[in-house]
Each structure stands twice: as structure tokens, then as C-alpha cells.
Design an enzyme around this catalytic site. Structure first.
Site, mmCIF file in Angstrom:
data_model
loop_
_atom_site.group_PDB
_atom_site.id
_atom_site.type_symbol
_atom_site.label_atom_id
_atom_site.label_comp_id
_atom_site.label_asym_id
_atom_site.label_seq_id
_atom_site.Cartn_x
_atom_site.Cartn_y
_atom_site.Cartn_z
ATOM 1 N N GLY A 115 -13.110 -43.767 -26.318
ATOM 2 C CA GLY A 115 -12.446 -42.500 -26.031
ATOM 3 C C GLY A 115 -10.950 -42.688 -25.938
ATOM 4 O O GLY A 115 -10.463 -43.807 -25.731
ATOM 5 N N GLN A 150 -2.358 -40.741 -23.556
ATOM 6 C CA GLN A 150 -2.334 -42.178 -23.863
ATOM 7 C C GLN A 150 -1.517 -42.493 -25.110
ATOM 8 O O GLN A 150 -1.131 -43.641 -25.320
ATOM 9 C CB GLN A 150 -3.756 -42.716 -24.051
ATOM 10 C CG GLN A 150 -4.561 -42.747 -22.752
ATOM 11 C CD GLN A 150 -5.931 -43.324 -23.005
ATOM 12 O OE1 GLN A 150 -6.834 -42.618 -23.438
ATOM 13 N NE2 GLN A 150 -6.085 -44.610 -22.762
ATOM 14 N N CYS A 206 -10.293 -49.252 -20.248
ATOM 15 C CA CYS A 206 -9.371 -48.230 -20.745
ATOM 16 C C CYS A 206 -8.383 -48.885 -21.705
ATOM 17 O O CYS A 206 -7.887 -49.968 -21.415
ATOM 18 C CB CYS A 206 -8.624 -47.619 -19.560
ATOM 19 S SG CYS A 206 -7.443 -46.346 -20.014
ATOM 20 N N LEU A 207 -8.113 -48.234 -22.827
ATOM 21 C CA LEU A 207 -7.157 -48.801 -23.789
ATOM 22 C C LEU A 207 -5.758 -48.915 -23.189
ATOM 23 O O LEU A 207 -4.950 -49.700 -23.670
ATOM 24 C CB LEU A 207 -7.118 -47.956 -25.069
ATOM 25 C CG LEU A 207 -8.391 -47.983 -25.926
ATOM 26 C CD1 LEU A 207 -8.250 -47.069 -27.131
ATOM 27 C CD2 LEU A 207 -8.739 -49.397 -26.371
ATOM 28 N N HIS A 228 -13.912 -39.887 -17.669
ATOM 29 C CA HIS A 228 -12.763 -40.789 -17.798
ATOM 30 C C HIS A 228 -11.629 -40.117 -18.577
ATOM 31 O O HIS A 228 -10.469 -40.140 -18.151
ATOM 32 C CB HIS A 228 -13.228 -42.080 -18.492
ATOM 33 C CG HIS A 228 -12.150 -43.090 -18.731
ATOM 34 N ND1 HIS A 228 -12.126 -44.322 -18.115
ATOM 35 C CD2 HIS A 228 -11.053 -43.061 -19.536
ATOM 36 C CE1 HIS A 228 -11.054 -45.004 -18.523
ATOM 37 N NE2 HIS A 228 -10.391 -44.250 -19.393
ATOM 38 N N GLU A 229 -11.976 -39.500 -19.719
ATOM 39 C CA GLU A 229 -10.927 -38.898 -20.562
ATOM 40 C C GLU A 229 -10.342 -37.647 -19.910
ATOM 41 O O GLU A 229 -9.136 -37.410 -19.988
ATOM 42 C CB GLU A 229 -11.469 -38.585 -21.964
ATOM 43 C CG GLU A 229 -11.999 -39.789 -22.754
ATOM 44 C CD GLU A 229 -11.073 -40.999 -22.758
ATOM 45 O OE1 GLU A 229 -9.840 -40.844 -22.694
ATOM 46 O OE2 GLU A 229 -11.609 -42.127 -22.803
ATOM 47 N N HIS A 246 -7.657 -38.480 -17.491
ATOM 48 C CA HIS A 246 -6.348 -38.771 -18.100
ATOM 49 C C HIS A 246 -5.505 -37.494 -18.211
ATOM 50 O O HIS A 246 -4.282 -37.543 -18.084
ATOM 51 C CB HIS A 246 -6.527 -39.335 -19.520
ATOM 52 C CG HIS A 246 -6.744 -40.819 -19.567
ATOM 53 N ND1 HIS A 246 -5.825 -41.737 -19.109
ATOM 54 C CD2 HIS A 246 -7.776 -41.551 -20.061
ATOM 55 C CE1 HIS A 246 -6.293 -42.968 -19.308
ATOM 56 N NE2 HIS A 246 -7.472 -42.885 -19.880
HETATM 57 ZN ZN ZN Z 1 -8.634 -44.466 -20.438
#
Ligand code: ZN
Length: 158
Positions: free
Chosen positions: A46, A51, A88-89, A130-131, A134
Site C-alpha cells: 500500500g 508518502q 511501511c515504505l 494503515h493507509e 497516513h
Molecule cells: Zn505506511
């Protein structure tokens, strides 16, 4: 399409609240295409627009069942709990245990400006939560139970 730079933890943009998307412009379409390409390149499940440095309420998710694009997503139902590893990226090379709802219903706009509701369980429910976090400037690291662990890059999940 282009791969965009992923902002890392510590970048103030990751703590800001993203704005609703009013209409699907060519710029938003390009953003979505780039986000998908970036997510696949980095092998995440995701990615949220902040991000890649864009404060718009856009997320892309693929838990292995094909790409999902959610614009202005809002979780309207949460049920049960699950505790498991999350990554997480924006926090590369780390993972930690987070408790999330086991089941969610999310309402979102698609690329044709139509609204849908989607039920997600397990990994999909986790990815949606999670997304969406953000978009409100929240990172999973603040929810981790115990310690953040180091992981090898190949095991990175999101
Ligand atoms: Zn993330």
C-alpha cells in the site's frame, strides 16, 4: 508513469492532514498511476499520497488480489481485532506488531468519481487502516506494541 520519491519518517509532510479530492483531474490520474508504479517497484502492499509528498486523500493498495485505488476513503465500520506485523515504505527496514480491526468497511470514490463501499478482512483490513492513517498524518510506529524490529528489505510489507 514515473516512480516517485518516497518520503521517510522524520519528513514533516508525513504528519500533515491530507485534503479531500474534489474532482478527478489529469493531475490526480497521473498521481494514481505514479503511486501504483512506485508501490510495485518498492514491493509494498500500500501507499498513500502524502508518502510521495502530495497532501491529497488518495491511497493505493494491493494485497495480492490486484490494485485498489481509493480516493477520499473513510472507514465506516470496524469489527474485531487482529495483532500482527506491520511495515511501511516510509520506515524502511523495520517492522513491528500493531493491533488493528480484523474487519472494516471503507467508503471511497473511484477514478470515475463514483462512490463505493468495500469490506476488507485480515491483511486488507490492516492495509486500509494503515493507509487511511497516513491521510491523517499518523504513522504505524506510534501504534507499535513493544519494539520496532530490523527486517531484511525483502520482507518489507507496506
Ligand atoms: Zn505506511
Amino acid at each position: 508513469m514515473a516512480i516517485r520519491n518516497v518520503r521517510l519518517e522524520g519528513d514533516p509532510i508525513l504528519q500533515k492532514t491530507s485534503k479531500e479530492v474534489k474532482e478527478i483531474t489529469p493531475k490526480i490520474r497521473t498521481l494514481i498511476d505514479d503511486m501504483l508504479e512506485t508501490m510495485y517497484e518498492k514491493e509494498g502492499v500500500g501507499l498513500a499520497a502524502p508518502q510521495v509528498g502530495v497532501l491529497k486523500r488518495v491511497v493505493v493498495i494491493d494485497v495480492g488480489d490486484g490494485p485498489l485505488v481509493m480516493i477520499n476513503p473513510r472507514i465506516v465500520r470496524r469489527e474485531g481485532t487482529q495483532t500482527g506485523d506491520e511495515g511501511c515504505l516510509s520506515v524502511p527496514g523495520k517492522a513491528g506488531q500493531v493491533t488493528r480491526p480484523n474487519e472494516v468497511t471503507v467508503r471511497f470514490m473511484d477514478e470515475d468519481e463514483e462512490y463505493y463501499e468495500l469490506d476488507g478482512t485480515e491483511l486488507l483490513a490492516r492495509a486500509i487502516c494503515h493507509e487511511c492513517d497516513h491521510l491523517d498524518g499518523k504513522l504505524y510506529v506510534d501504534l507499535v506494541e513493544g519494539e520496532l524490529r530490523d527486517v531484511v528489505m525483502e520482507d518489507e510489507e507496506e
